[in-house]
Design a protein around this motif. Structure first.
Motif, PDB file in Angstrom:
ATOM      1  N   UNK A 188       0.835  -1.197   0.000  1.00  0.00           N
ATOM      2  CA  UNK A 188       0.000   0.000   0.000  1.00  0.00           C
ATOM      3  C   UNK A 188       0.872   1.249   0.000  1.00  0.00           C
ATOM      4  N   UNK A 189       0.299   2.360  -0.449  1.00  0.00           N
ATOM      5  CA  UNK A 189       0.948   3.673  -0.468  1.00  0.00           C
ATOM      6  C   UNK A 189       2.175   3.730  -1.387  1.00  0.00           C
ATOM      7  N   UNK A 190       2.311   2.759  -2.287  1.00  0.00           N
ATOM      8  CA  UNK A 190       3.474   2.792  -3.185  1.00  0.00           C
ATOM      9  C   UNK A 190       3.352   3.858  -4.270  1.00  0.00           C
ATOM     10  N   UNK A 191       2.162   4.471  -4.386  1.00  0.00           N
ATOM     11  CA  UNK A 191       2.015   5.549  -5.359  1.00  0.00           C
ATOM     12  C   UNK A 191       2.622   6.859  -4.864  1.00  0.00           C
ATOM     13  N   UNK A 192       2.966   6.906  -3.582  1.00  0.00           N
ATOM     14  CA  UNK A 192       3.591   8.109  -3.019  1.00  0.00           C
ATOM     15  C   UNK A 192       5.105   7.974  -3.170  1.00  0.00           C
ATOM     16  N   UNK A 193       5.612   8.505  -4.241  1.00  0.00           N
ATOM     17  CA  UNK A 193       7.025   8.376  -4.600  1.00  0.00           C
ATOM     18  C   UNK A 193       7.578   9.752  -4.949  1.00  0.00           C
ATOM     19  N   UNK A 194       8.766  10.052  -4.478  1.00  0.00           N
ATOM     20  CA  UNK A 194       9.389  11.324  -4.834  1.00  0.00           C
ATOM     21  C   UNK A 194      10.894  11.257  -4.638  1.00  0.00           C
ATOM     22  N   UNK A 195      11.548  12.288  -5.130  1.00  0.00           N
ATOM     23  CA  UNK A 195      13.004  12.419  -5.018  1.00  0.00           C
ATOM     24  C   UNK A 195      13.329  13.827  -4.555  1.00  0.00           C
ATOM     25  N   UNK A 196      14.443  13.968  -3.849  1.00  0.00           N
ATOM     26  CA  UNK A 196      14.915  15.282  -3.417  1.00  0.00           C
ATOM     27  C   UNK A 196      16.369  15.450  -3.817  1.00  0.00           C
ATOM     28  N   UNK A 197      16.772  16.706  -3.954  1.00  0.00           N
ATOM     29  CA  UNK A 197      18.153  17.039  -4.245  1.00  0.00           C
ATOM     30  C   UNK A 197      18.860  17.428  -2.947  1.00  0.00           C
ATOM     31  N   UNK A 198      19.999  16.832  -2.724  1.00  0.00           N
ATOM     32  CA  UNK A 198      20.773  17.090  -1.507  1.00  0.00           C
ATOM     33  C   UNK A 198      21.927  18.040  -1.823  1.00  0.00           C
ATOM     34  N   UNK A 199      22.154  19.001  -0.963  1.00  0.00           N
ATOM     35  CA  UNK A 199      23.279  19.915  -1.131  1.00  0.00           C
ATOM     36  C   UNK A 199      24.522  19.243  -0.551  1.00  0.00           C
ATOM     37  N   UNK A 200      25.275  18.585  -1.416  1.00  0.00           N
ATOM     38  CA  UNK A 200      26.427  17.799  -0.962  1.00  0.00           C
ATOM     39  C   UNK A 200      27.504  18.682  -0.344  1.00  0.00           C
ATOM     40  N   UNK A 201      27.641  19.904  -0.837  1.00  0.00           N
ATOM     41  CA  UNK A 201      28.650  20.808  -0.279  1.00  0.00           C
ATOM     42  C   UNK A 201      28.299  21.204   1.147  1.00  0.00           C
ATOM     43  N   UNK A 202      27.029  21.531   1.371  1.00  0.00           N
ATOM     44  CA  UNK A 202      26.586  21.874   2.721  1.00  0.00           C
ATOM     45  C   UNK A 202      26.731  20.671   3.648  1.00  0.00           C
ATOM     46  N   UNK A 203      26.379  19.480   3.142  1.00  0.00           N
ATOM     47  CA  UNK A 203      26.478  18.264   3.952  1.00  0.00           C
ATOM     48  C   UNK A 203      27.928  17.976   4.326  1.00  0.00           C
ATOM     49  N   UNK A 204      28.826  18.124   3.364  1.00  0.00           N
ATOM     50  CA  UNK A 204      30.249  17.884   3.644  1.00  0.00           C
ATOM     51  C   UNK A 204      30.778  18.888   4.659  1.00  0.00           C
ATOM     52  N   UNK A 205      30.327  20.129   4.537  1.00  0.00           N
ATOM     53  CA  UNK A 205      30.747  21.140   5.502  1.00  0.00           C
ATOM     54  C   UNK A 205      30.294  20.822   6.912  1.00  0.00           C
ATOM     55  N   UNK A 206      29.063  20.307   7.053  1.00  0.00           N
ATOM     56  CA  UNK A 206      28.578  19.956   8.389  1.00  0.00           C
ATOM     57  C   UNK A 206      29.321  18.749   8.930  1.00  0.00           C
ATOM     58  N   UNK A 207      29.626  17.794   8.041  1.00  0.00           N
ATOM     59  CA  UNK A 207      30.415  16.635   8.449  1.00  0.00           C
ATOM     60  C   UNK A 207      31.756  17.086   9.007  1.00  0.00           C
ATOM     61  N   UNK A 208      32.404  18.003   8.320  1.00  0.00           N
ATOM     62  CA  UNK A 208      33.710  18.496   8.773  1.00  0.00           C
ATOM     63  C   UNK A 208      33.575  19.297  10.069  1.00  0.00           C
ATOM     64  N   UNK A 209      32.492  20.053  10.176  1.00  0.00           N
ATOM     65  CA  UNK A 209      32.265  20.836  11.395  1.00  0.00           C
ATOM     66  C   UNK A 209      32.097  19.920  12.603  1.00  0.00           C
ATOM     67  N   UNK A 210      31.301  18.865  12.444  1.00  0.00           N
ATOM     68  CA  UNK A 210      31.126  17.928  13.546  1.00  0.00           C
ATOM     69  C   UNK A 210      32.432  17.204  13.865  1.00  0.00           C
TER      70      UNK A 210
END
Length: 317
Positions: free
Chosen positions: A82-104
């Motif tokens: 059930x609910x398999x019709x609810x499908x989507x994709x998002x774009x991730x800001x890899x630069x922001x993510x890498x920066x937070x990884x380095x900050x942590x």
């Protein structure tokens, strides 16, 4: 650029389609509340959405927080066909993510890196993201910083809630680190938490579609209703005592996957300044065994439409 506001959305699939046959009472109210949150977040016109999930990829395998470094992520809300019709994709800001990884990392916080060309999304991400779809229509559609909250090895809400109270200091520190990093970014930012309230409500519902996996062995607890009421008080006032003291005292019995994330939001709000926020709880209900809330906390001076409000239609049963 500053934080525009924070929001909480549930992730139980039942809120996606209140017209589904046999849908429990209360689902329509929460569904409309989730739509309201989506309208408000879109009206903020964020350039980056920080999305906190308690059931991300790293949760079952590691007690460390996870950071998605993939350029995109996709999935469906499917459960038992059930609910398999609810499908989507998002774009991730890899630069922001890498920066937070380095900050942590520079702060001594070890993380799990989710890498590759595309990460999978589970219903715990897809359901709230479904209500944020309008942001994709903005002139400058936001990218995401997708964060999997740290949890004990095992990852289930039962295991998480066993030690949630003990993890409050760690979650506060994580929130402080997040706020400090976001303050350095040039983006207009919204923070969205995916999570459900108490998982231990008594219910007359017998339809397995709307009930938890029997393997979870969730108990019934009188603490559930009290816990959910306390969370609503917090969301209406942003008084940290409601979360850090009162809800923390009950979370082990109430069992809530949202609790850790709410502590993180409290840390961010505390650092930003509680007096800057206005709060709007659009819905809070427990249609079956699990409580849910749909709410926003916005900084009126920073959003383009501070007087914008979406009033869900009156629900009649």
């Amino acid at each position: 650029m500053p934080i525009l506001g924070c929001a909480i959305l549930p992730h139980s699939q039942m809120v996606l389609d209140p017209a589904r046959e046999g849908c429990p009472e209360g689902v329509l109210e929460v569904h409309e509340g989730c739509k309201a949150v989506g309208e408000v977040v879109a009206a903020w016109e964020p350039e980056l959405i920080v999305f906190l999930t308690p059931h991300g990829i790293s949760a079952p395998k590691s007690p460390r927080p996870g950071i998605y470094l993939t350029p995109s992520a996709t999935g469906t809300a499917e459960r038992d066909g059930l609910w398999n019709e609810y499908e989507l994709a998002i774009q991730i800001d890899s630069d922001v993510a890498t920066g937070f990884l380095n900050h942590l990392g520079s702060s001594g916080v070890a993380c799990v890196k989710i890498t590759g060309t595309e990460a999978p999304l589970a219903p715990s991400e897809i359901v709230p993201l479904w209500f944020l779809r309008r942001t994709a229509l903005l002139k400058r559609a936001p990218k995401y910083l997708l964060l999997s909250l740290p949890t004990p090895v095992g990852g289930t809400s039962v295991i998480r809630s066993e030690t949630s109270k003990q993890r409050v200091p760690d979650m506060l520190q994580y929130g402080y680190h997040l706020h400090k990093y976001l303050a350095w970014l040039p983006h207009k930012i919204a923070i969205v938490l995916s999570g459900d309230l108490a998982h231990t409500h008594a219910t007359r519902c017998k339809d397995p579609v709307y009930m938890p996996n029997p393997d979870w062995k969730l108990p019934v607890s009188d603490a559930a209703a009290v816990f959910d009421g306390i969370v609503e008080k917090w969301a209406s006032t942003l008084n940290g005592d409601f979360i850090l003291r009162d809800a923390a005292a009950l979370v082990k019995e109430a069992i809530s996957c949202a609790f850790d994330g709410m502590v993180v939001l409290q840390a961010v709000i505390e650092k930003e300044g509680r007096s800057k926020f206005s709060q709007h709880v659009f819905a809070r209900h427990r249609p079956t065994y699990v409580g849910m809330i749909a709410c926003v906390m916005q900084i009126d001076k920073r959003v383009p439409n501070p007087e914008f409000t979406y009033r869900p239609p009156q629900v009649e049963y």
